[in-house]
Scaffold this motif. Structure first.
Motif, mmCIF file in Angstrom:
data_model
loop_
_atom_site.group_PDB
_atom_site.id
_atom_site.type_symbol
_atom_site.label_atom_id
_atom_site.label_comp_id
_atom_site.label_asym_id
_atom_site.label_seq_id
_atom_site.Cartn_x
_atom_site.Cartn_y
_atom_site.Cartn_z
ATOM 1 N N LEU A 163 36.812 34.271 56.659
ATOM 2 C CA LEU A 163 37.105 34.462 55.246
ATOM 3 C C LEU A 163 38.295 33.637 54.801
ATOM 4 O O LEU A 163 39.274 33.478 55.530
ATOM 5 C CB LEU A 163 37.377 35.937 54.961
ATOM 6 C CG LEU A 163 36.270 36.932 55.339
ATOM 7 C CD1 LEU A 163 36.683 38.342 54.953
ATOM 8 C CD2 LEU A 163 34.945 36.555 54.679
ATOM 9 N N SER A 164 38.217 33.128 53.577
ATOM 10 C CA SER A 164 39.333 32.397 52.980
ATOM 11 C C SER A 164 39.996 33.187 51.862
ATOM 12 O O SER A 164 41.163 32.940 51.532
ATOM 13 C CB SER A 164 38.849 31.058 52.431
ATOM 14 O OG SER A 164 37.841 31.252 51.439
ATOM 15 N N HIS A 165 39.266 34.110 51.238
ATOM 16 C CA HIS A 165 39.780 34.868 50.106
ATOM 17 C C HIS A 165 39.272 36.302 50.193
ATOM 18 O O HIS A 165 38.154 36.548 50.647
ATOM 19 C CB HIS A 165 39.311 34.278 48.771
ATOM 20 C CG HIS A 165 39.719 32.864 48.524
ATOM 21 N ND1 HIS A 165 39.099 31.792 49.133
ATOM 22 C CD2 HIS A 165 40.698 32.338 47.729
ATOM 23 C CE1 HIS A 165 39.668 30.671 48.726
ATOM 24 N NE2 HIS A 165 40.629 30.977 47.871
ATOM 25 N N ALA A 166 40.083 37.230 49.710
ATOM 26 C CA ALA A 166 39.675 38.626 49.570
ATOM 27 C C ALA A 166 40.395 39.196 48.354
ATOM 28 O O ALA A 166 41.592 38.957 48.172
ATOM 29 C CB ALA A 166 40.020 39.436 50.818
ATOM 30 N N TRP A 167 39.673 39.930 47.531
ATOM 31 C CA TRP A 167 40.289 40.470 46.323
ATOM 32 C C TRP A 167 39.564 41.730 45.876
ATOM 33 O O TRP A 167 38.480 42.048 46.375
ATOM 34 C CB TRP A 167 40.328 39.426 45.212
ATOM 35 C CG TRP A 167 39.018 39.022 44.607
ATOM 36 C CD1 TRP A 167 38.480 39.452 43.434
ATOM 37 C CD2 TRP A 167 38.078 38.052 45.124
ATOM 38 N NE1 TRP A 167 37.280 38.835 43.183
ATOM 39 C CE2 TRP A 167 37.007 37.962 44.198
ATOM 40 C CE3 TRP A 167 38.041 37.259 46.266
ATOM 41 C CZ2 TRP A 167 35.914 37.122 44.387
ATOM 42 C CZ3 TRP A 167 36.956 36.413 46.459
ATOM 43 C CH2 TRP A 167 35.909 36.343 45.542
ATOM 44 N N CYS A 168 40.165 42.436 44.964
ATOM 45 C CA CYS A 168 39.553 43.643 44.420
ATOM 46 C C CYS A 168 40.020 43.832 42.991
ATOM 47 O O CYS A 168 41.027 43.258 42.567
ATOM 48 C CB CYS A 168 39.889 44.868 45.270
ATOM 49 S SG CYS A 168 41.638 45.170 45.548
ATOM 50 N N GLY A 169 39.271 44.632 42.253
ATOM 51 C CA GLY A 169 39.633 44.833 40.864
ATOM 52 C C GLY A 169 38.999 46.077 40.290
ATOM 53 O O GLY A 169 38.060 46.644 40.855
ATOM 54 N N ALA A 170 39.541 46.504 39.169
ATOM 55 C CA ALA A 170 38.988 47.628 38.427
ATOM 56 C C ALA A 170 38.060 47.098 37.354
ATOM 57 O O ALA A 170 38.251 46.002 36.825
ATOM 58 C CB ALA A 170 40.116 48.434 37.794
ATOM 59 N N PHE A 171 37.026 47.852 37.044
ATOM 60 C CA PHE A 171 36.129 47.456 35.966
ATOM 61 C C PHE A 171 35.605 48.706 35.288
ATOM 62 O O PHE A 171 35.576 49.791 35.868
ATOM 63 C CB PHE A 171 34.993 46.576 36.483
ATOM 64 C CG PHE A 171 34.031 47.284 37.413
ATOM 65 C CD1 PHE A 171 32.839 47.812 36.933
ATOM 66 C CD2 PHE A 171 34.314 47.411 38.764
ATOM 67 C CE1 PHE A 171 31.955 48.459 37.786
ATOM 68 C CE2 PHE A 171 33.435 48.058 39.627
ATOM 69 C CZ PHE A 171 32.252 48.584 39.135
ATOM 70 N N GLY A 172 35.196 48.543 34.046
ATOM 71 C CA GLY A 172 34.613 49.644 33.301
ATOM 72 C C GLY A 172 33.102 49.575 33.360
ATOM 73 O O GLY A 172 32.512 48.494 33.342
ATOM 74 N N GLU A 173 32.475 50.720 33.456
ATOM 75 C CA GLU A 173 31.022 50.778 33.463
ATOM 76 C C GLU A 173 30.576 51.984 32.657
ATOM 77 O O GLU A 173 31.385 52.850 32.305
ATOM 78 C CB GLU A 173 30.489 50.855 34.897
ATOM 79 C CG GLU A 173 30.964 52.072 35.668
ATOM 80 C CD GLU A 173 30.449 52.098 37.103
ATOM 81 O OE1 GLU A 173 29.734 51.153 37.496
ATOM 82 O OE2 GLU A 173 30.750 53.065 37.815
ATOM 83 N N THR A 174 29.284 52.040 32.372
ATOM 84 C CA THR A 174 28.746 53.131 31.563
ATOM 85 C C THR A 174 27.587 53.799 32.294
ATOM 86 O O THR A 174 27.005 53.232 33.219
ATOM 87 C CB THR A 174 28.243 52.617 30.201
ATOM 88 O OG1 THR A 174 27.211 51.652 30.417
ATOM 89 C CG2 THR A 174 29.377 51.996 29.401
ATOM 90 N N GLU A 175 27.236 54.987 31.847
ATOM 91 C CA GLU A 175 26.175 55.746 32.503
ATOM 92 C C GLU A 175 24.813 55.058 32.410
ATOM 93 O O GLU A 175 23.983 55.199 33.300
ATOM 94 C CB GLU A 175 26.080 57.141 31.873
ATOM 95 C CG GLU A 175 27.283 58.027 32.160
ATOM 96 C CD GLU A 175 27.149 59.379 31.482
ATOM 97 O OE1 GLU A 175 26.004 59.779 31.152
ATOM 98 O OE2 GLU A 175 28.175 60.044 31.271
ATOM 99 N N ASP A 176 24.583 54.316 31.330
ATOM 100 C CA ASP A 176 23.275 53.685 31.149
ATOM 101 C C ASP A 176 23.258 52.204 31.506
ATOM 102 O O ASP A 176 22.240 51.528 31.320
ATOM 103 C CB ASP A 176 22.772 53.891 29.716
ATOM 104 C CG ASP A 176 23.726 53.348 28.662
ATOM 105 O OD1 ASP A 176 24.717 52.692 29.027
ATOM 106 O OD2 ASP A 176 23.474 53.581 27.461
#
Length: 415
Positions: free
Chosen positions: A344-357
């Motif tokens: 691996l050269s990169h690793a990252w994480c993030g928050a995101f918004g999602e909806t029920e549908d």
């Protein structure tokens, strides 16, 4: 009409994303203009990520005066965490969406998503944005222990809706792609890109055509006399006919509906691969599993693997899981595509918004006349960002359409 102060003044990019993604390269970051006096514009856009950048381009091209307000470096929030798999296929399969809203409405939504990717491709070509934009097919594969029945049902519904693609049974999938699963749906019409270069390129275009980029924090807004006044953390204000909130999931608390929730996702990128170690067609691969697994290639022959999503909204907890999640993703790559060099050269994480549908939240903020918001994109961030920009243009023209209600911020839960 006065509204409560925005609740994102205490949220920084480090709350949205951590680690390091491969995006941006040597691209030149847009520069903000001095904010040394109050001013008026037709449209003020709060947020300089991909949604804000696409919206700025659309509105500037319409001949409107536009400013983009961002208190941090544009694009380095959620946009930099995107894996930029620009798919027209939505997080909620057509069969699921039809169960919520009926087949005709669900099929129309899917067709609009398909058209959005085509529109985005045409836009990148016409503006010559240097963002490694490449058309790609998608390969929606069965999970490791999954029978093909649900994929066959999904493909039949897509055919009924007039959507492109075909089901590949296990033998054909193995022969064409060397993937040992029970089946897959192979569909043309998607794409990949460098999301940060795309956002920056669009902002450069907008700025070159008159848009103003402002480095400031929007703290509150007021509606009066058909205009919106935006207070900032400076002595100055911005007055606009319309305001567009393009700040990702970090939105004013009063417009967060119950249908929306925050989740976390993780991704890694490998070192560059030998070209013959990559799968045919360099298709965008995603797995019909929970949690999702998805893979793509990059212009410099890396493999990007993402997924392992969890309903986590605590940045510290999300970040603490990065080493283990990175290893889990690498192991899934090894099982699915053993020809890859797994370093691996990169690793990252993030928050995101999602909806029920699985559908975004795009449209007029309830209780307002001139305030427009766009968020809750789930796994279709840039595809829905393009749709949001087109809708914002219609909003600014006063051209409201019935199908916009599919994405209304105050729509009820499908359950």
């Amino acid at each position: 009409m006065d509204h409560a102060p925005f609740d994102f003044t205490e949220t920084s990019h480090s709350d949205l994303v951590s680690g390091r993604s491969p995006w941006g390269g040597e691209a030149r970051r847009p520069q903000s203009q001095p904010f040394d006096d109050s001013f008026k514009v037709d449209v003020a856009i709060v947020g300089g990520g991909i949604t804000g950048a696409l919206t700025a381009q659309v509105l500037t091209a319409m001949g409107l005066s536009v400013c983009v307000v961002d208190r941090e470096r544009p694009g380095l929030g959620s946009t930099s965490a995107s894996t930029a798999m620009l798919e027209w296929e939505i997080d909620a399969p057509l069969s699921e969406l039809a169960g919520y809203y009926g087949f005709e409405r669900a099929a129309a939504i899917y067709r609009r998503s398909h058209a959005a990717v085509s529109g985005l491709a045409a836009l990148m070509a016409s503006l010559r944005v240097d963002c490694a934009f490449r058309p790609r097919p998608t390969l929606y594969i069965a999970g490791e222990e999954q029978a093909p029945d649900s994929l066959i049902e999904e493909m039949l519904l897509r055919e009924r809706a007039g959507l492109p693609g075909r089901f590949l049974p296990a033998a054909e999938l193995a022969e064409r792609f060397s993937i040992g699963r029970a089946g897959a749906i192979h569909s043309p019409g998607s794409a990949e890109a460098d999301p940060l270069c795309m956002a920056w390129g669009l902002l450069h275009w907008a700025a070159a055509h008159g848009a103003r980029l402002v480095d400031a924090t929007a703290t509150a807004f007021h509606e009066e006399g058909g205009r919106v006044t935006i207070e900032t953390d400076t002595p100055h204000v911005i007055e606009a006919r319309h305001a567009v909130l393009a700040t990702g999931y970090v939105m004013p608390g009063f417009i967060m509906p119950e249908i929306h929730k925050i989740a976390s996702s993780w991704a890694v990128a490998t070192v560059p691969q030998a070209p013959d170690a990559l799968w045919p067609e360099r298709a965008l691969i995603w797995e019909a599993s929970e949690p999702y697994l998805y893979l793509r290639t990059t212009a410099d022959n890396r493999i990007v693997i993402g997924g392992e999503d969890e309903a986590i909204d605590d940045p510290a907890l999300r970040d603490s899981k990065l080493p283990a999640k990175a290893e889990a993703l690498r192991e899934k790559l090894r099982r699915l595509w053993p020809a890859a060099e797994p370093a691996l050269s990169h690793a990252w994480c993030g928050a995101f918004g999602e909806t029920e549908d699985g559908l975004p939240l795009i449209g007029r903020v309830p209780g307002t006349q001139n305030l427009f918001a766009a968020y809750g994109y789930g796994g279709n961030g840039i595809t829905f960002s393009y749709m949001a920009a087109q809708m914002a243009g219609a909003f600014a023209r006063g051209d409201w359409r019935d199908w916009f209600d599919d994405f209304a911020l105050d729509r009820p839960s499908p359950g």
